[in-house]
Design a protein around this motif. Structure first.
Motif, PDB file in Angstrom:
ATOM      1  N   PHE A 198      36.550  52.364  33.767  1.00  0.00           N
ATOM      2  CA  PHE A 198      37.494  52.794  35.021  1.00  0.00           C
ATOM      3  C   PHE A 198      38.546  51.618  34.786  1.00  0.00           C
ATOM      4  O   PHE A 198      39.525  51.730  34.827  1.00  0.00           O
ATOM      5  CB  PHE A 198      36.875  52.638  36.217  1.00  0.00           C
ATOM      6  N   ASP A 199      37.862  50.379  34.761  1.00  0.00           N
ATOM      7  CA  ASP A 199      38.807  49.020  34.743  1.00  0.00           C
ATOM      8  C   ASP A 199      39.753  49.040  33.580  1.00  0.00           C
ATOM      9  O   ASP A 199      40.921  48.805  33.698  1.00  0.00           O
ATOM     10  CB  ASP A 199      38.046  47.710  34.942  1.00  0.00           C
ATOM     11  N   SER A 200      39.173  49.433  32.403  1.00  0.00           N
ATOM     12  CA  SER A 200      40.232  49.334  31.329  1.00  0.00           C
ATOM     13  C   SER A 200      41.244  50.355  31.372  1.00  0.00           C
ATOM     14  O   SER A 200      42.308  50.110  30.792  1.00  0.00           O
ATOM     15  CB  SER A 200      39.224  49.339  30.052  1.00  0.00           C
ATOM     16  N   ARG A 201      40.712  51.613  31.727  1.00  0.00           N
ATOM     17  CA  ARG A 201      41.852  52.580  31.820  1.00  0.00           C
ATOM     18  C   ARG A 201      42.928  52.460  32.976  1.00  0.00           C
ATOM     19  O   ARG A 201      43.838  52.752  32.834  1.00  0.00           O
ATOM     20  CB  ARG A 201      41.107  54.041  32.076  1.00  0.00           C
ATOM     21  N   VAL A 202      42.500  51.961  33.995  1.00  0.00           N
ATOM     22  CA  VAL A 202      43.343  51.605  35.104  1.00  0.00           C
ATOM     23  C   VAL A 202      44.491  50.664  34.448  1.00  0.00           C
ATOM     24  O   VAL A 202      45.651  50.445  34.780  1.00  0.00           O
ATOM     25  CB  VAL A 202      42.719  51.125  36.296  1.00  0.00           C
ATOM     26  N   ARG A 203      43.927  49.683  33.883  1.00  0.00           N
ATOM     27  CA  ARG A 203      44.776  48.431  33.216  1.00  0.00           C
ATOM     28  C   ARG A 203      45.662  49.108  32.283  1.00  0.00           C
ATOM     29  O   ARG A 203      46.934  48.802  31.960  1.00  0.00           O
ATOM     30  CB  ARG A 203      43.888  47.466  32.523  1.00  0.00           C
ATOM     31  N   ALA A 204      45.278  50.017  31.327  1.00  0.00           N
ATOM     32  CA  ALA A 204      46.095  50.844  30.343  1.00  0.00           C
ATOM     33  C   ALA A 204      47.239  51.526  31.070  1.00  0.00           C
ATOM     34  O   ALA A 204      48.289  51.443  30.592  1.00  0.00           O
ATOM     35  CB  ALA A 204      45.134  51.735  29.559  1.00  0.00           C
ATOM     36  N   SER A 205      46.879  52.202  32.015  1.00  0.00           N
ATOM     37  CA  SER A 205      47.849  52.900  33.086  1.00  0.00           C
ATOM     38  C   SER A 205      48.833  52.005  33.386  1.00  0.00           C
ATOM     39  O   SER A 205      49.869  52.208  33.837  1.00  0.00           O
ATOM     40  CB  SER A 205      47.097  53.858  33.846  1.00  0.00           C
ATOM     41  N   ALA A 206      48.428  51.008  34.138  1.00  0.00           N
ATOM     42  CA  ALA A 206      49.234  49.794  34.480  1.00  0.00           C
ATOM     43  C   ALA A 206      50.228  49.536  33.612  1.00  0.00           C
ATOM     44  O   ALA A 206      51.466  49.251  33.772  1.00  0.00           O
ATOM     45  CB  ALA A 206      48.633  48.903  35.262  1.00  0.00           C
ATOM     46  N   LYS A 207      49.780  49.013  32.401  1.00  0.00           N
ATOM     47  CA  LYS A 207      50.594  48.854  31.275  1.00  0.00           C
ATOM     48  C   LYS A 207      51.637  49.627  30.908  1.00  0.00           C
ATOM     49  O   LYS A 207      52.670  49.436  30.510  1.00  0.00           O
ATOM     50  CB  LYS A 207      49.688  48.362  30.137  1.00  0.00           C
ATOM     51  N   LYS A 208      51.169  51.009  30.766  1.00  0.00           N
ATOM     52  CA  LYS A 208      52.042  52.074  30.553  1.00  0.00           C
ATOM     53  C   LYS A 208      53.215  52.302  31.426  1.00  0.00           C
ATOM     54  O   LYS A 208      54.300  52.471  31.155  1.00  0.00           O
ATOM     55  CB  LYS A 208      51.214  53.386  30.082  1.00  0.00           C
ATOM     56  N   PRO A 220      31.662  50.001  45.980  1.00  0.00           N
ATOM     57  CA  PRO A 220      32.462  49.177  44.857  1.00  0.00           C
ATOM     58  C   PRO A 220      32.511  49.913  43.465  1.00  0.00           C
ATOM     59  O   PRO A 220      31.594  50.074  43.225  1.00  0.00           O
ATOM     60  CB  PRO A 220      32.361  47.780  44.989  1.00  0.00           C
ATOM     61  N   ILE A 221      33.754  49.896  42.938  1.00  0.00           N
ATOM     62  CA  ILE A 221      33.876  50.468  41.486  1.00  0.00           C
ATOM     63  C   ILE A 221      33.682  49.571  40.604  1.00  0.00           C
ATOM     64  O   ILE A 221      34.536  48.404  40.472  1.00  0.00           O
ATOM     65  CB  ILE A 221      35.090  51.256  41.209  1.00  0.00           C
ATOM     66  N   ARG A 222      32.533  49.221  39.899  1.00  0.00           N
ATOM     67  CA  ARG A 222      32.286  48.173  38.854  1.00  0.00           C
ATOM     68  C   ARG A 222      32.245  48.843  37.575  1.00  0.00           C
ATOM     69  O   ARG A 222      31.778  47.897  36.606  1.00  0.00           O
ATOM     70  CB  ARG A 222      30.826  47.454  39.204  1.00  0.00           C
ATOM     71  N   SER A 223      32.873  49.934  37.167  1.00  0.00           N
ATOM     72  CA  SER A 223      32.816  50.381  35.773  1.00  0.00           C
ATOM     73  C   SER A 223      33.917  49.779  34.977  1.00  0.00           C
ATOM     74  O   SER A 223      35.079  49.871  35.215  1.00  0.00           O
ATOM     75  CB  SER A 223      33.005  51.940  35.968  1.00  0.00           C
ATOM     76  N   ALA A 224      33.290  49.470  33.936  1.00  0.00           N
ATOM     77  CA  ALA A 224      34.319  48.638  32.762  1.00  0.00           C
ATOM     78  C   ALA A 224      35.286  49.757  32.094  1.00  0.00           C
ATOM     79  O   ALA A 224      36.463  49.310  32.004  1.00  0.00           O
ATOM     80  CB  ALA A 224      33.592  48.075  31.674  1.00  0.00           C
ATOM     81  N   THR A 265      37.596  49.700  53.536  1.00  0.00           N
ATOM     82  CA  THR A 265      36.744  48.841  52.680  1.00  0.00           C
ATOM     83  C   THR A 265      37.152  48.692  51.514  1.00  0.00           C
ATOM     84  O   THR A 265      37.403  49.632  50.827  1.00  0.00           O
ATOM     85  CB  THR A 265      35.463  49.247  52.839  1.00  0.00           C
ATOM     86  N   PRO A 266      37.485  47.675  50.925  1.00  0.00           N
ATOM     87  CA  PRO A 266      38.178  47.661  49.521  1.00  0.00           C
ATOM     88  C   PRO A 266      37.069  48.019  48.378  1.00  0.00           C
ATOM     89  O   PRO A 266      35.782  47.445  48.415  1.00  0.00           O
ATOM     90  CB  PRO A 266      38.493  46.058  49.316  1.00  0.00           C
ATOM     91  N   LEU A 267      37.418  48.868  47.736  1.00  0.00           N
ATOM     92  CA  LEU A 267      36.479  49.252  46.557  1.00  0.00           C
ATOM     93  C   LEU A 267      36.766  48.610  45.329  1.00  0.00           C
ATOM     94  O   LEU A 267      35.915  48.552  44.094  1.00  0.00           O
ATOM     95  CB  LEU A 267      36.458  50.887  46.646  1.00  0.00           C
ATOM     96  N   TYR A 268      38.122  48.724  44.903  1.00  0.00           N
ATOM     97  CA  TYR A 268      38.399  48.092  43.633  1.00  0.00           C
ATOM     98  C   TYR A 268      39.660  47.333  43.710  1.00  0.00           C
ATOM     99  O   TYR A 268      40.710  47.510  44.795  1.00  0.00           O
ATOM    100  CB  TYR A 268      38.649  49.267  42.554  1.00  0.00           C
ATOM    101  N   ASN A 269      40.005  46.162  43.068  1.00  0.00           N
ATOM    102  CA  ASN A 269      41.242  45.655  43.120  1.00  0.00           C
ATOM    103  C   ASN A 269      41.710  45.166  41.620  1.00  0.00           C
ATOM    104  O   ASN A 269      40.923  44.897  40.780  1.00  0.00           O
ATOM    105  CB  ASN A 269      41.534  44.488  43.990  1.00  0.00           C
TER     106      ASN A 269
END
Length: 180
Positions: A168-178, A162-166, A13-17
């Motif tokens: 979590f989202d911002s930290r995953v985006r920062a890691s992706a950018k890094k 589903p993960i809806r934490s802002a 089941t998709p929890l986050y994308n």
């Protein structure tokens, strides 16, 4: 160059994308279909080429003399989901053979390579990407796993929802950018 991350529960089941557009230069920006066609056909049949490649028709860029064709700003969301879902069988097959968490490249679909990371709790992190960056992808998966574990430790979050934490989202985006 874009990256698409999916976090899937043990029941798939998709929890986050996340869709991340990297500013790092890509190895090739041309469509694989466009590279096999003469330049006159890519300009005359741009809509057909876009439909065949699965790209979004929102942005189309034609090329001049000696340039490359870049049609579509990115893949259609449904095509990306289809590729990720189709790769789940390949991920399960590799999981049976190897007992490692980072599965590297488990599947390939046109220009998309599918990498996966499976946690001890059987959570699947699936990443679609266009270029090889094994060390960066492995570091990115490790960061996302750490963030996921911290989210699961939150008493207000229910496991496998589903993960809806802002945060979590911002930290995953920062890691992706890094790393990507």
């Amino acid at each position: 160059m874009s990256h698409h991350l999916f976090l899937l529960s043990p029941s798939d089941t998709p929890l986050y994308n996340l869709t991340h557009y990297s500013s790092k230069p890509s190895q090739s920006t041309s469509s694989p279909l466009a590279s096999n066609l003469p330049s006159w056909s890519t300009s005359a049949f741009a809509g057909t080429l876009t439909a065949l490649s699965g790209a979004s028709s929102a942005t189309q860029t034609q090329h001049g003399q000696g340039g490359t064709v870049k049609i579509g700003a990115g893949q259609d969301r449904h095509v990306i989901q289809m590729i990720a879902n189709a790769s789940l069988d390949a991920i399960e097959e590799v999981m049976r053979k190897d007992s490692v968490m980072y599965l590297k490249s488990v599947d390939k679909f046109n220009e998309w390579t599918v990498s996966a990371f499976v946690t001890p709790g059987n959570m699947k992190f699936v990443l679609l990407h266009e270029s090889r960056n094994d060390d960066g992808i492995k570091a990115f998966f490790s960061d996302v796993w750490e963030l996921y574990v911290k989210t699961m430790l939150n008493p207000f979050h229910t496991a496998h929802t589903p993960i809806r934490s802002a945060v979590f989202d911002s930290r995953v985006r920062a890691s992706a950018k890094k790393y990507l």
